[in-house]
Design a protein around this motif. Sequence first.
Motif, PDB file in Angstrom:
ATOM      1  N   THR A 216       0.854  -1.187   0.000  1.00 21.88           N
ATOM      2  CA  THR A 216       0.000   0.000   0.000  1.00 21.88           C
ATOM      3  C   THR A 216       0.886   1.231   0.000  1.00 21.88           C
ATOM      4  OG1 THR A 216      -1.925   1.059   1.031  1.00 21.88           O
ATOM      5  CG2 THR A 216      -0.187   0.342   2.520  1.00 21.88           C
ATOM      6  N   THR A 217       0.297   2.337  -0.406  1.00 22.43           N
ATOM      7  CA  THR A 217       0.886   3.652  -0.188  1.00 22.43           C
ATOM      8  C   THR A 217      -0.181   4.508   0.480  1.00 22.43           C
ATOM      9  OG1 THR A 217       2.348   3.506  -2.105  1.00 22.43           O
ATOM     10  CG2 THR A 217       1.923   5.703  -1.238  1.00 22.43           C
ATOM     11  N   VAL A 218       0.195   5.179   1.549  1.00 18.70           N
ATOM     12  CA  VAL A 218      -0.724   6.080   2.235  1.00 18.70           C
ATOM     13  C   VAL A 218      -0.158   7.493   2.154  1.00 18.70           C
ATOM     14  CG1 VAL A 218      -1.699   4.327   3.747  1.00 18.70           C
ATOM     15  CG2 VAL A 218       0.348   5.562   4.478  1.00 18.70           C
ATOM     16  N   TRP A 219      -1.073   8.468   2.161  1.00 19.80           N
ATOM     17  CA  TRP A 219      -0.709   9.856   1.883  1.00 19.80           C
ATOM     18  C   TRP A 219      -1.247  10.781   2.957  1.00 19.80           C
ATOM     19  CZ3 TRP A 219       2.115  10.654  -2.620  1.00 19.80           C
ATOM     20  CH2 TRP A 219       2.144   9.573  -3.520  1.00 19.80           C
ATOM     21  N   THR A 220      -0.401  11.646   3.471  1.00 21.63           N
ATOM     22  CA  THR A 220      -0.838  12.591   4.487  1.00 21.63           C
ATOM     23  C   THR A 220      -1.334  13.888   3.850  1.00 21.63           C
ATOM     24  OG1 THR A 220       1.362  13.601   4.715  1.00 21.63           O
ATOM     25  CG2 THR A 220       0.880  11.683   6.095  1.00 21.63           C
ATOM     26  N   ALA A 221      -2.264  14.523   4.545  1.00 24.95           N
ATOM     27  CA  ALA A 221      -2.719  15.864   4.169  1.00 24.95           C
ATOM     28  C   ALA A 221      -2.347  16.864   5.252  1.00 24.95           C
ATOM     29  CB  ALA A 221      -4.231  15.874   3.951  1.00 24.95           C
ATOM     30  N   GLY A 222      -1.509  16.425   6.187  1.00 26.07           N
ATOM     31  CA  GLY A 222      -1.084  17.281   7.283  1.00 26.07           C
ATOM     32  C   GLY A 222      -1.690  16.823   8.597  1.00 26.07           C
ATOM     33  N   PRO A 223      -1.087  17.215   9.715  1.00 24.94           N
ATOM     34  CA  PRO A 223      -1.603  16.819  11.026  1.00 24.94           C
ATOM     35  C   PRO A 223      -3.055  17.251  11.218  1.00 24.94           C
ATOM     36  CG  PRO A 223       0.581  17.803  11.212  1.00 24.94           C
ATOM     37  CD  PRO A 223       0.135  18.034   9.806  1.00 24.94           C
ATOM     38  N   GLY A 224      -3.845  16.359  11.813  1.00 21.54           N
ATOM     39  CA  GLY A 224      -5.231  16.670  12.092  1.00 21.54           C
ATOM     40  C   GLY A 224      -6.151  16.584  10.904  1.00 21.54           C
ATOM     41  N   ARG A 225      -5.657  16.019   9.782  1.00 15.61           N
ATOM     42  CA  ARG A 225      -6.480  15.900   8.577  1.00 15.61           C
ATOM     43  C   ARG A 225      -6.484  14.454   8.086  1.00 15.61           C
ATOM     44  NH1 ARG A 225      -7.911  20.852   7.070  1.00 15.61           N
ATOM     45  NH2 ARG A 225      -6.624  22.615   7.755  1.00 15.61           N
ATOM     46  N   PRO A 226      -7.497  14.076   7.295  1.00 19.41           N
ATOM     47  CA  PRO A 226      -7.569  12.692   6.806  1.00 19.41           C
ATOM     48  C   PRO A 226      -6.402  12.335   5.901  1.00 19.41           C
ATOM     49  CG  PRO A 226      -9.690  13.811   6.557  1.00 19.41           C
ATOM     50  CD  PRO A 226      -8.683  14.869   6.921  1.00 19.41           C
ATOM     51  N   GLY A 227      -5.888  11.123   6.065  1.00 21.34           N
ATOM     52  CA  GLY A 227      -4.871  10.576   5.174  1.00 21.34           C
ATOM     53  C   GLY A 227      -5.491   9.531   4.269  1.00 21.34           C
TER      54      GLY A 227
END
Length: 293
Positions: A216-227
Amino acid sequence: MTLVCLIPDPERLTAVAERLSLWQSDPWVGHLHPGDLGWHSSVGAEQMAADLRVWERDGQPLAIGMVDGPAVLRMAVDPEAAEDREVAERIAVDLDQRATGREAVIEARGATALRKALRGAGWVEDEPWTPMTMELTTPLDLTRLDQARLRIVDAGPDTASDWAGVHWSSFRGTPFDDDSRSRFVDRWAQIINGPFADRAHSLIAYDADGSPVAVTTVWTAGPGRPGLVEPMGVHRERHGKGYGVAITLAGARTLQRHGASSVVVAAENSNPAALATYRAGAMIRTCGWRSAR
């Protein structure tokens, strides 16, 4: 000032992703995520920029679309403009003009006014997708991950071939010859070295025999936001062992460690296996919609 549609320069890709990140919140509506841009960036920065559409007013982006295939545009609208009829009607006119004479699909989940404007222009609902989410503000239940007895590693240049091989088997199922492997690894390298690389965390699961079985690859949108999970796959010869659930949980754990508020994904309703895997991983469905013409 009039709403205008622009194709950004490659130098603006990071800024576009930053803006898109600000529009991600819980509960997640299933719209375009910075991780979608990241996965698509395997085409290279120049083509990535050419595939984006940014609607701006007074220099501020209000909507972002990504061309994903010859007739699909995946979109997100600034939540503060999601009910703005004027913005919606202007975007709908643009989309209608671009789709003249051919079938097209606009993914506009969460864009309430735009969906209404598209319906008014004659667009109809297409096959639905279901956004799913798992909140990460409390400790994760990793029982299914532990039971799978997998070794989870972060993918890098030295394991790119393993990651690519599992993905290829999961999504294509055709023989992974040397030419295909070289091309796919090169495209994966574009992602991990591209403008969105700092948002990506790629994982490989190895079984007790040392064989790569899930990725898998997971992606952050920044702290406190959905990944975002994009993609997740299990080697076609290793189905039915719980590896899809396990790698999804491993991805969720990684996002939680990087401060994400939740882990999210949108799956086709016509793909019951994917929906079942995500549900088994403790992801719950939210509402989903996709418009087409």
